[in-house]
Write an enzyme that holds these catalytic residues in place. Structure first.
Site, PDB file in Angstrom:
ATOM      1  N   CYS A 127      25.898   5.356  14.649  1.00  0.00           N
ATOM      2  CA  CYS A 127      27.094   6.082  15.099  1.00  0.00           C
ATOM      3  C   CYS A 127      26.753   7.506  15.507  1.00  0.00           C
ATOM      4  CB  CYS A 127      28.143   6.078  13.981  1.00  0.00           C
ATOM      5  SG  CYS A 127      29.629   7.013  14.378  1.00  0.00           S
ATOM      6  N   CYS A 165      29.237  10.181  14.434  1.00  0.00           N
ATOM      7  CA  CYS A 165      29.140  10.550  13.018  1.00  0.00           C
ATOM      8  C   CYS A 165      27.919  11.425  12.746  1.00  0.00           C
ATOM      9  CB  CYS A 165      28.999   9.303  12.141  1.00  0.00           C
ATOM     10  SG  CYS A 165      30.054   7.943  12.600  1.00  0.00           S
ATOM     11  N   ASP A 166      26.790  11.085  13.335  1.00  0.00           N
ATOM     12  CA  ASP A 166      25.522  11.662  12.875  1.00  0.00           C
ATOM     13  C   ASP A 166      24.817  12.579  13.875  1.00  0.00           C
ATOM     14  OD1 ASP A 166      25.906  10.204  10.544  1.00  0.00           O
ATOM     15  OD2 ASP A 166      24.831   8.460  11.303  1.00  0.00           O
TER      16      ASP A 166
END
Ligand code: NAP
Length: 319
Positions: free
Chosen positions: A144, A147-148
């Site tokens: 993701c 997200c990261d």
């Protein structure tokens, strides 16, 4: 299978990621005593807590200005659901029958009956199947970018895949990374032309064609990957600190294939603006019906909607 079974519950929730546990918090607070069939810890596809159990730091869930670990966040969801009386069963639902009320859900031989069922079984990111891949998720390997990506400021990273997800993630990741390699197994992309043109025009993106990632290395964190040329078989090493796997997702919908309508890509169909499925009293929320946003916060939001939809359905049907 045992057709008999216990007294019908008002609500049975299948799946315990952010969507299922939010539905549990809301229905428990509405005194509906939900039973949550939360999944099996040994599995990577339907582990209790869902995909956040496979991540480390979560920095985009509102209310946590300093970030929170994925498993810690889910422990909080769980404790909150239990505090209001949700009953959690650590097991996997093995079969369902939505042909008549109350609906039946089996866990092995045990049969549970529910007047409403909330399906929140989530989706899983497809992985490459390499040794150490799962171990390094959250430690350099990610599924993701939203997200990261932030954790890879100024670093060299790679994205695997040739579809819209891969190019969208690669383009997004150039906001942080110094260099983004897109590793694709063919020399033609599957992604839409507009995504391709955007990626080709981006100076920080370099395409590595006809290449498969065949090994990853790193002890505590990812240190590099091995690429194998699909035509010559030649192997090369690439020193990257991040590997984003964007080869698609698979919703966990096999259990419902005989009952619930699915889109061609396997995701459950819900009525626009609601969580209603094609079966009265069966609702779907979270990633199992969301092939667009796939975020913890959007899953939680739709779990709340499913709880309210179930509550209203019960009320309208005199329960
Ligand atoms: P996808 O279109 O199925 O593409 C998956 C890519 O991964 C393909 O290029 C495929 O290679 C590659 N791949 C699959 N298995 C692999 C493996 N084991 N090793 C190496 N490469 C592998 O999936 P997606 O990109 O996640 O997109 C899913 C759907 O969502 C699509 O309909 C897409 O258009 C849509 N989407 C849209 C947007 C947008 O419009 N903003 C953004 C994201 C996704 P091959 O090409 O060789 O098969």
């Amino acid at each position: 299978m045992n057709g008999g079974a216990s007294e019908p519950r008002e609500v049975i929730i299948i799946g315990s990621g952010p969507a299922g546990l939010t539905a549990a918090i809301y229905t428990a607070r509405a005194n509906l005593h939900p039973l949550v069939i939360e999944g099996e810890p040994s599995s990577t596809s339907d582990q209790p807590g869902g995909q956040l159990m496979l991540t480390t730091e979560v920095e985009n869930f509102p209310g946590f200005p300093d970030g929170v670990l994925g498993p810690e966040l889910m422990a909080g969801f769980r404790a909150q659901a239990e505090r209001f009386g949700a009953e959690l069963l650590t097991a996997k639902a093995t079969s369902v029958d939505f042909s008549e009320q109350p609906y039946r859900v089996w866990v092995g031989e045990a049969c549970y009956r529910g007047r409403t069922v909330i399906v929140s079984t989530g989706a899983q990111s497809l992985l490459l199947g390499l040794h150490d891949e799962e171990r390094l998720i959250g430690h350099g390997v990610s599924t993701c970018a939203t997200c990261d990506g932030f954790f890879f400021r100024g670093q060299d990273i790679a994205v695997v895949g040739g579809g819209d997800s891969a190019l969208e993630e690669a383009t997004f990741l150039t906001r942080f990374a110094a260099k983004v390699y897109v590793v694709h197994r063919r020399e033609e992309l599957r992604a839409s032309k507009i995504m391709q043109n955007r990626a080709f025009a981006n100076e920080r993106i370099e395409f590595l064609w006809n290449r498969q990632v065949t090994a990853i290395r790193g002890d505590d964190r990812l240190e590099g990957i091995t690429l194998t040329d699909t035509q010559s078989g030649r192997r090369t090493e690439l020193d990257v600190t991040g590997l984003f796997i964007a080869i698609g997702h698979r919703p966990n919908t096999d259990l419902f294939s005989a009952w619930l309508a699915r889109k061609p890509n396997g995701y459950l169909v819900t009525e626009p603006g609601s969580t209603r499925t094609n079966v009265e009293g069966v609702f779907a929320c979270g990633d199992v019906q969301d092939d667009i946003y796939r975020q913890a916060v959007t899953a939680a939001g739709s779990g709340c909607q499913a709880a309210i939809d179930a509550e209203r359905w019960l009320e309208a049907h005199g329960h």
